[in-house]
Design a protein around this motif. Sequence first.
Motif, PDB file in Angstrom:
ATOM      1  N   SER A  34      -4.064  10.262  -8.782  1.00  0.00           N
ATOM      2  CA  SER A  34      -3.625   8.718  -7.609  1.00  0.00           C
ATOM      3  C   SER A  34      -2.371   7.540  -8.427  1.00  0.00           C
ATOM      4  O   SER A  34      -2.206   7.320  -7.565  1.00  0.00           O
ATOM      5  CB  SER A  34      -5.303   8.962  -7.236  1.00  0.00           C
ATOM      6  OG  SER A  34      -6.193   9.186  -7.165  1.00  0.00           O
ATOM      7  N   GLN A  86      -7.982  16.250  -2.705  1.00  0.00           N
ATOM      8  CA  GLN A  86      -8.711  16.451  -1.316  1.00  0.00           C
ATOM      9  C   GLN A  86      -9.416  17.489  -3.448  1.00  0.00           C
ATOM     10  O   GLN A  86      -8.833  18.476  -3.395  1.00  0.00           O
ATOM     11  CB  GLN A  86      -8.489  17.172   0.149  1.00  0.00           C
ATOM     12  CG  GLN A  86      -8.125  16.438  -0.041  1.00  0.00           C
ATOM     13  CD  GLN A  86      -8.612  15.341   1.494  1.00  0.00           C
ATOM     14  OE1 GLN A  86      -9.658  15.271   0.986  1.00  0.00           O
ATOM     15  NE2 GLN A  86      -7.847  14.374   1.898  1.00  0.00           N
ATOM     16  N   ASP A 134       1.824   8.843  -3.158  1.00  0.00           N
ATOM     17  CA  ASP A 134       1.859   8.562  -2.028  1.00  0.00           C
ATOM     18  C   ASP A 134       1.021   9.582  -1.548  1.00  0.00           C
ATOM     19  O   ASP A 134       0.766   9.970   0.232  1.00  0.00           O
ATOM     20  CB  ASP A 134       3.634   9.017  -1.919  1.00  0.00           C
ATOM     21  CG  ASP A 134       3.815   7.903  -2.170  1.00  0.00           C
ATOM     22  OD1 ASP A 134       3.542   6.952  -2.328  1.00  0.00           O
ATOM     23  OD2 ASP A 134       5.625   8.164  -2.162  1.00  0.00           O
ATOM     24  N   TYR A 135       0.161  10.471  -2.063  1.00  0.00           N
ATOM     25  CA  TYR A 135      -0.783  11.750  -2.007  1.00  0.00           C
ATOM     26  C   TYR A 135      -1.388  11.586  -2.195  1.00  0.00           C
ATOM     27  O   TYR A 135      -2.579  11.188  -2.834  1.00  0.00           O
ATOM     28  CB  TYR A 135       0.492  13.479  -2.884  1.00  0.00           C
ATOM     29  CG  TYR A 135       1.139  13.707  -2.303  1.00  0.00           C
ATOM     30  CD1 TYR A 135       2.272  14.580  -0.804  1.00  0.00           C
ATOM     31  CD2 TYR A 135       3.048  12.537  -3.203  1.00  0.00           C
ATOM     32  CE1 TYR A 135       3.284  14.692  -0.480  1.00  0.00           C
ATOM     33  CE2 TYR A 135       3.548  13.333  -2.171  1.00  0.00           C
ATOM     34  CZ  TYR A 135       3.957  13.904  -1.235  1.00  0.00           C
ATOM     35  OH  TYR A 135       5.685  14.728  -1.398  1.00  0.00           O
ATOM     36  N   LYS A 136      -2.693  11.660  -0.923  1.00  0.00           N
ATOM     37  CA  LYS A 136      -4.311  12.176  -0.752  1.00  0.00           C
ATOM     38  C   LYS A 136      -4.532  13.703  -1.363  1.00  0.00           C
ATOM     39  O   LYS A 136      -4.591  14.684  -1.238  1.00  0.00           O
ATOM     40  CB  LYS A 136      -4.925  12.267   0.503  1.00  0.00           C
ATOM     41  CG  LYS A 136      -6.293  11.745   0.234  1.00  0.00           C
ATOM     42  CD  LYS A 136      -7.102  10.571  -0.345  1.00  0.00           C
ATOM     43  CE  LYS A 136      -8.385  11.417  -0.398  1.00  0.00           C
ATOM     44  NZ  LYS A 136      -9.290   9.830  -0.791  1.00  0.00           N
ATOM     45  N   LYS A 154       1.072  -1.338  -0.017  1.00  0.00           N
ATOM     46  CA  LYS A 154      -0.507   0.057  -0.227  1.00  0.00           C
ATOM     47  C   LYS A 154       1.190   1.837   0.096  1.00  0.00           C
ATOM     48  O   LYS A 154       2.339   1.160   0.694  1.00  0.00           O
ATOM     49  CB  LYS A 154      -0.879   0.462   1.058  1.00  0.00           C
ATOM     50  CG  LYS A 154      -1.849   1.890   1.340  1.00  0.00           C
ATOM     51  CD  LYS A 154      -2.439   1.230   2.385  1.00  0.00           C
ATOM     52  CE  LYS A 154      -3.840   2.131   2.610  1.00  0.00           C
ATOM     53  NZ  LYS A 154      -5.008   2.270   3.588  1.00  0.00           N
ATOM     54  N   HIS A 164      -0.491  18.212   6.805  1.00  0.00           N
ATOM     55  CA  HIS A 164       0.443  17.862   6.088  1.00  0.00           C
ATOM     56  C   HIS A 164      -0.196  18.467   4.282  1.00  0.00           C
ATOM     57  O   HIS A 164       0.077  17.636   3.198  1.00  0.00           O
ATOM     58  CB  HIS A 164       0.842  16.253   5.974  1.00  0.00           C
ATOM     59  CG  HIS A 164       1.566  16.106   7.058  1.00  0.00           C
ATOM     60  ND1 HIS A 164       2.428  16.623   7.890  1.00  0.00           N
ATOM     61  CD2 HIS A 164       0.465  15.391   8.518  1.00  0.00           C
ATOM     62  CE1 HIS A 164       2.011  15.811   9.033  1.00  0.00           C
ATOM     63  NE2 HIS A 164       1.027  15.614   9.204  1.00  0.00           N
ATOM     64  N   ASN A 218      -1.084  15.356   1.441  1.00  0.00           N
ATOM     65  CA  ASN A 218      -2.814  16.094   0.926  1.00  0.00           C
ATOM     66  C   ASN A 218      -1.894  16.894   0.475  1.00  0.00           C
ATOM     67  O   ASN A 218      -1.232  17.873   0.056  1.00  0.00           O
ATOM     68  CB  ASN A 218      -3.910  17.041   1.834  1.00  0.00           C
ATOM     69  CG  ASN A 218      -4.276  15.592   2.896  1.00  0.00           C
ATOM     70  OD1 ASN A 218      -4.587  14.539   2.687  1.00  0.00           O
ATOM     71  ND2 ASN A 218      -4.175  16.176   4.613  1.00  0.00           N
ATOM     72  N   ARG A 273       2.448   4.331   1.030  1.00  0.00           N
ATOM     73  CA  ARG A 273       2.680   5.360   1.996  1.00  0.00           C
ATOM     74  C   ARG A 273       2.207   6.726   2.287  1.00  0.00           C
ATOM     75  O   ARG A 273       1.826   7.257   1.046  1.00  0.00           O
ATOM     76  CB  ARG A 273       4.020   5.401   2.484  1.00  0.00           C
ATOM     77  CG  ARG A 273       5.420   6.245   1.406  1.00  0.00           C
ATOM     78  CD  ARG A 273       6.183   6.694   1.663  1.00  0.00           C
ATOM     79  NE  ARG A 273       6.467   7.620   1.262  1.00  0.00           N
ATOM     80  CZ  ARG A 273       7.203   8.991   0.968  1.00  0.00           C
ATOM     81  NH1 ARG A 273       6.785   9.894   2.668  1.00  0.00           N
ATOM     82  NH2 ARG A 273       7.958   9.731   0.888  1.00  0.00           N
ATOM     83  N   TYR A 274       1.333   6.749   3.068  1.00  0.00           N
ATOM     84  CA  TYR A 274       1.021   8.474   3.138  1.00  0.00           C
ATOM     85  C   TYR A 274       1.883   9.721   3.479  1.00  0.00           C
ATOM     86  O   TYR A 274       2.012   9.647   3.879  1.00  0.00           O
ATOM     87  CB  TYR A 274      -0.290   8.479   4.161  1.00  0.00           C
ATOM     88  CG  TYR A 274      -0.848  10.238   4.699  1.00  0.00           C
ATOM     89  CD1 TYR A 274      -1.653  10.067   3.178  1.00  0.00           C
ATOM     90  CD2 TYR A 274      -0.420  11.084   5.359  1.00  0.00           C
ATOM     91  CE1 TYR A 274      -2.733  12.130   3.651  1.00  0.00           C
ATOM     92  CE2 TYR A 274      -1.523  11.763   5.733  1.00  0.00           C
ATOM     93  CZ  TYR A 274      -1.949  12.402   4.878  1.00  0.00           C
ATOM     94  OH  TYR A 274      -2.549  14.343   4.993  1.00  0.00           O
ATOM     95  N   TYR A 296      -7.725  19.900   7.885  1.00  0.00           N
ATOM     96  CA  TYR A 296      -5.868  19.508   7.251  1.00  0.00           C
ATOM     97  C   TYR A 296      -4.811  19.880   7.776  1.00  0.00           C
ATOM     98  O   TYR A 296      -4.386  20.937   7.345  1.00  0.00           O
ATOM     99  CB  TYR A 296      -5.993  19.768   5.511  1.00  0.00           C
ATOM    100  CG  TYR A 296      -7.791  19.216   4.637  1.00  0.00           C
ATOM    101  CD1 TYR A 296      -8.251  18.005   4.478  1.00  0.00           C
ATOM    102  CD2 TYR A 296      -8.881  19.482   5.218  1.00  0.00           C
ATOM    103  CE1 TYR A 296      -9.228  17.104   3.225  1.00  0.00           C
ATOM    104  CE2 TYR A 296     -10.078  19.044   4.301  1.00  0.00           C
ATOM    105  CZ  TYR A 296     -10.073  17.838   3.648  1.00  0.00           C
ATOM    106  OH  TYR A 296     -11.494  17.692   3.927  1.00  0.00           O
TER     107      TYR A 296
END
Length: 238
Positions: free
Chosen positions: A28, A37, A33-35, A3, A54, A9, A5-6, A52
């Motif tokens: 994505s 939004q 590694d980045y979400k 998976k 990071h 954002n 890594r986070y 929010y």
Amino acid sequence: MLKPRYAGNIILVSSNKLLRDCIDIVLSADVPDYKVQLFSNVDEWCRVSSLYTHVRLLILCENGGVDESRALISARDCDPTIPVLVLSNSDDAASIIQAIDLGARGYVSCARDVGDLVQAVRRLINGETFVPAEAERAEPARKSMTQRQLSIIAAIRLGKTNAEIGRELGIGESTVKVHVRKIMRQLQVTNRTAIAHRSRDILLTGDYPIPGCDTRSKITPADFDLKTLEPAGRPPSA
């Protein structure tokens, strides 16, 4: 399969839902590694931005023009520490430099390949900038202004008409018009308001005689209302 890594954002602001969803799919896959939004406008983002952490990047995608500039100013006011990447329909040098002047760290035209967007995102996340070659090629013109042209630019930013500039410089109004047309060609713009936008950093680098002033003066950010995107006092004449 591991998976991702986070790492933080990425905020994506656009009123176009289809565009938001498409960019979300691309990022994505390319920066997993980045979400990402999603928000439909800057005000919506600003209302919840404190929730929010990071946040590594804000991508602003509007329709260009004044609305885009105002959205950029609002995004910078909301959190000036977050780098902003402008994704725009406009691809002229004037629009690019205006966005950079207003605080954007990167600019990508919608006419470019998706690879340019991904490259810009990666650069800004790493603390770099992404400025298209169109804007870089326009820079030499900004350094070739005469003292007379700089005085006229300063007067335009103060909202003076051609007739007022001519009287105060002791030249004819027709001569002022010739200078203004040449300035437009050198800055690659088409109107006086765009001259005001493009001249911000030029006049902050030195002092120039301004019509109506007894001494040499500097134009400062206070002379340019970034909320209305017009010179303070009154707008430039058409």
